[in-house]
Scaffold this motif. Structure first.
Motif, PDB file in Angstrom:
ATOM      1  N   GLU A 149      -4.312   1.682  11.148  1.00  0.00           N
ATOM      2  CA  GLU A 149      -5.454   0.919  12.451  1.00  0.00           C
ATOM      3  C   GLU A 149      -4.533   0.233  13.308  1.00  0.00           C
ATOM      4  N   GLY A 150      -3.648  -0.473  13.070  1.00  0.00           N
ATOM      5  CA  GLY A 150      -2.794  -1.265  13.699  1.00  0.00           C
ATOM      6  C   GLY A 150      -1.988  -0.564  14.697  1.00  0.00           C
ATOM      7  N   VAL A 151      -1.449   0.447  14.034  1.00  0.00           N
ATOM      8  CA  VAL A 151      -0.462   1.353  14.785  1.00  0.00           C
ATOM      9  C   VAL A 151      -1.322   2.223  16.078  1.00  0.00           C
ATOM     10  N   LEU A 152      -2.528   2.781  15.495  1.00  0.00           N
ATOM     11  CA  LEU A 152      -3.046   3.582  16.372  1.00  0.00           C
ATOM     12  C   LEU A 152      -3.682   2.580  17.493  1.00  0.00           C
ATOM     13  N   ARG A 153      -4.395   1.488  17.157  1.00  0.00           N
ATOM     14  CA  ARG A 153      -4.782   0.516  18.149  1.00  0.00           C
ATOM     15  C   ARG A 153      -3.774   0.131  19.304  1.00  0.00           C
ATOM     16  N   HIS A 154      -2.638  -0.050  18.694  1.00  0.00           N
ATOM     17  CA  HIS A 154      -1.267  -0.504  19.551  1.00  0.00           C
ATOM     18  C   HIS A 154      -1.201   0.721  20.545  1.00  0.00           C
ATOM     19  N   ILE A 155      -0.980   1.880  20.082  1.00  0.00           N
ATOM     20  CA  ILE A 155      -0.566   2.916  20.719  1.00  0.00           C
ATOM     21  C   ILE A 155      -1.722   3.225  21.826  1.00  0.00           C
ATOM     22  N   ALA A 156      -2.894   3.275  21.433  1.00  0.00           N
ATOM     23  CA  ALA A 156      -4.042   3.450  22.519  1.00  0.00           C
ATOM     24  C   ALA A 156      -4.023   2.595  23.468  1.00  0.00           C
ATOM     25  N   GLU A 157      -3.784   1.367  23.079  1.00  0.00           N
ATOM     26  CA  GLU A 157      -3.814   0.313  24.282  1.00  0.00           C
ATOM     27  C   GLU A 157      -2.680   0.486  25.315  1.00  0.00           C
ATOM     28  N   LYS A 158      -1.341   0.900  24.698  1.00  0.00           N
ATOM     29  CA  LYS A 158      -0.329   1.231  25.499  1.00  0.00           C
ATOM     30  C   LYS A 158      -0.497   2.281  26.568  1.00  0.00           C
ATOM     31  N   ARG A 159      -1.272   3.269  26.111  1.00  0.00           N
ATOM     32  CA  ARG A 159      -1.773   4.539  26.810  1.00  0.00           C
ATOM     33  C   ARG A 159      -3.080   4.006  27.769  1.00  0.00           C
ATOM     34  N   GLY A 160      -3.630   2.931  27.617  1.00  0.00           N
ATOM     35  CA  GLY A 160      -4.808   2.549  28.293  1.00  0.00           C
ATOM     36  C   GLY A 160      -6.171   3.412  27.852  1.00  0.00           C
ATOM     37  N   LEU A 161      -6.118   3.563  26.558  1.00  0.00           N
ATOM     38  CA  LEU A 161      -7.236   4.424  26.097  1.00  0.00           C
ATOM     39  C   LEU A 161      -8.098   3.439  25.282  1.00  0.00           C
ATOM     40  N   LEU A 162      -9.600   3.621  25.618  1.00  0.00           N
ATOM     41  CA  LEU A 162     -10.491   2.936  24.830  1.00  0.00           C
ATOM     42  C   LEU A 162     -10.903   3.683  23.618  1.00  0.00           C
ATOM     43  N   LEU A 163     -10.581   2.653  22.518  1.00  0.00           N
ATOM     44  CA  LEU A 163     -10.813   3.446  21.203  1.00  0.00           C
ATOM     45  C   LEU A 163     -11.148   2.267  20.359  1.00  0.00           C
ATOM     46  N   VAL A 164     -12.206   2.366  19.606  1.00  0.00           N
ATOM     47  CA  VAL A 164     -12.773   1.364  18.442  1.00  0.00           C
ATOM     48  C   VAL A 164     -11.830   1.955  17.290  1.00  0.00           C
ATOM     49  N   VAL A 165     -11.271   1.252  16.551  1.00  0.00           N
ATOM     50  CA  VAL A 165     -10.540   1.546  15.210  1.00  0.00           C
ATOM     51  C   VAL A 165     -10.658   0.475  14.337  1.00  0.00           C
ATOM     52  N   ASP A 166     -11.115   0.871  12.951  1.00  0.00           N
ATOM     53  CA  ASP A 166     -11.191   0.160  12.001  1.00  0.00           C
ATOM     54  C   ASP A 166     -10.805   0.770  10.906  1.00  0.00           C
ATOM     55  N   SER A 167     -10.632   0.134   9.679  1.00  0.00           N
ATOM     56  CA  SER A 167     -10.123   0.768   8.363  1.00  0.00           C
ATOM     57  C   SER A 167     -10.886   0.306   7.361  1.00  0.00           C
ATOM     58  N   ALA A 168     -10.791   1.147   6.092  1.00  0.00           N
ATOM     59  CA  ALA A 168     -11.508   0.994   4.962  1.00  0.00           C
ATOM     60  C   ALA A 168     -10.889   1.486   3.533  1.00  0.00           C
ATOM     61  N   GLY A 169     -11.152   1.067   2.520  1.00  0.00           N
ATOM     62  CA  GLY A 169     -10.534   1.890   1.147  1.00  0.00           C
ATOM     63  C   GLY A 169     -11.893   2.353   0.369  1.00  0.00           C
ATOM     64  N   THR A 170     -11.341   3.432  -0.151  1.00  0.00           N
ATOM     65  CA  THR A 170     -12.518   4.203  -1.210  1.00  0.00           C
ATOM     66  C   THR A 170     -12.564   3.247  -2.434  1.00  0.00           C
ATOM     67  N   ALA A 171     -11.948   2.374  -2.734  1.00  0.00           N
ATOM     68  CA  ALA A 171     -11.933   1.423  -4.192  1.00  0.00           C
ATOM     69  C   ALA A 171     -12.265   0.128  -3.576  1.00  0.00           C
ATOM     70  N   ASP A 172     -12.524  -0.736  -4.415  1.00  0.00           N
ATOM     71  CA  ASP A 172     -12.994  -2.168  -4.021  1.00  0.00           C
ATOM     72  C   ASP A 172     -11.960  -3.201  -4.703  1.00  0.00           C
ATOM     73  N   TYR A 173     -10.935  -2.613  -4.978  1.00  0.00           N
ATOM     74  CA  TYR A 173      -9.926  -3.560  -5.612  1.00  0.00           C
ATOM     75  C   TYR A 173      -9.477  -4.776  -4.690  1.00  0.00           C
ATOM     76  N   HIS A 174      -9.154  -4.689  -3.568  1.00  0.00           N
ATOM     77  CA  HIS A 174      -8.879  -5.498  -2.634  1.00  0.00           C
ATOM     78  C   HIS A 174      -9.779  -5.953  -1.354  1.00  0.00           C
ATOM     79  N   VAL A 175     -11.052  -6.138  -1.770  1.00  0.00           N
ATOM     80  CA  VAL A 175     -11.806  -6.131  -0.702  1.00  0.00           C
ATOM     81  C   VAL A 175     -11.591  -7.896  -0.288  1.00  0.00           C
ATOM     82  N   GLY A 176     -11.640  -8.100   0.858  1.00  0.00           N
ATOM     83  CA  GLY A 176     -11.477  -9.497   1.422  1.00  0.00           C
ATOM     84  C   GLY A 176     -10.061 -10.071   1.454  1.00  0.00           C
ATOM     85  N   GLU A 177      -9.224  -8.967   0.900  1.00  0.00           N
ATOM     86  CA  GLU A 177      -7.680  -9.309   0.828  1.00  0.00           C
ATOM     87  C   GLU A 177      -7.059  -8.886   2.437  1.00  0.00           C
TER      88      GLU A 177
END
Ligand code: 4NP
Length: 155
Positions: free
Chosen positions: A18-46
């Protein structure tokens, strides 16, 4: 375009993606909404794993504000594309797909790293510290490839 990066815990690979794609898209001037998630609930909120945070800090990318969340079925409708880091993530996400359209949104992230020999971003959680640098290199390659494909298709 809205894209979701998915791994198992949402504290190592997908927040890095998420961080890398957002960073590179911003550098290229591309509008992109980026988010991330896990399939497990082990680390929710961390916060992301400290090794992932440190790896990206060296590259000028700050992911300390991200928090773990679990992938949910509504994500199929919220996002245009869902990029999974490995095949286990892919199976877990596809179990929640309710329509062919949902299924068609799910892709292996390294599909876009065309010159990379692997097609999965393997889990660095239990490995050596340099595993995070390898994850970073793969994610950069996939991000560049994906953004190239977007730019090519909008020309
Ligand atoms: P990630 O790494 O899927 O890249 O966030 C993992 C983080 C935690 C665990 C597994 C993988 N875990 O088993 O807690």
């Amino acid at each position: 375009m809205r894209v979701l990066m998915v791994c198992l815990g949402n504290i190592c690979r997908s927040p890095m993606a998420e961080g890398v794609l957002r960073h590179i898209a911003e550098k290229r001037g591309l509008l992109l909404v980026v988010d991330s998630a896990g399939t497990a609930d082990y680390h929710v909120g961390e916060s992301p794993d400290q090794r992932a945070v440190r790896c990206l800090k060296h590259k000028g990318i700050d992911i300390t504000g991200l928090r773990g969340r679990q992938f949910e079925q509504q994500d199929f409708d919220r996002f245009d594309l869902i990029f999974v880091m490995d095949r286990s993530n892919q199976r877990n996400v596809l179990k929640l797909a309710a329509t062919d359209e949902h299924t068609s949104k799910v892709r292996l992230w390294l599909h876009h790293a065309t010159e990379h020999p692997l097609d999965e971003v393997l889990d660095p959680y239990y490995g050596e510290l340099d595993g995070f640098d390898r994850v970073y290199e793969m994610i950069v390659a996939a991000s560049e490839g994906f953004l190239d494909s977007i730019e090519a298709s909008s020309r």
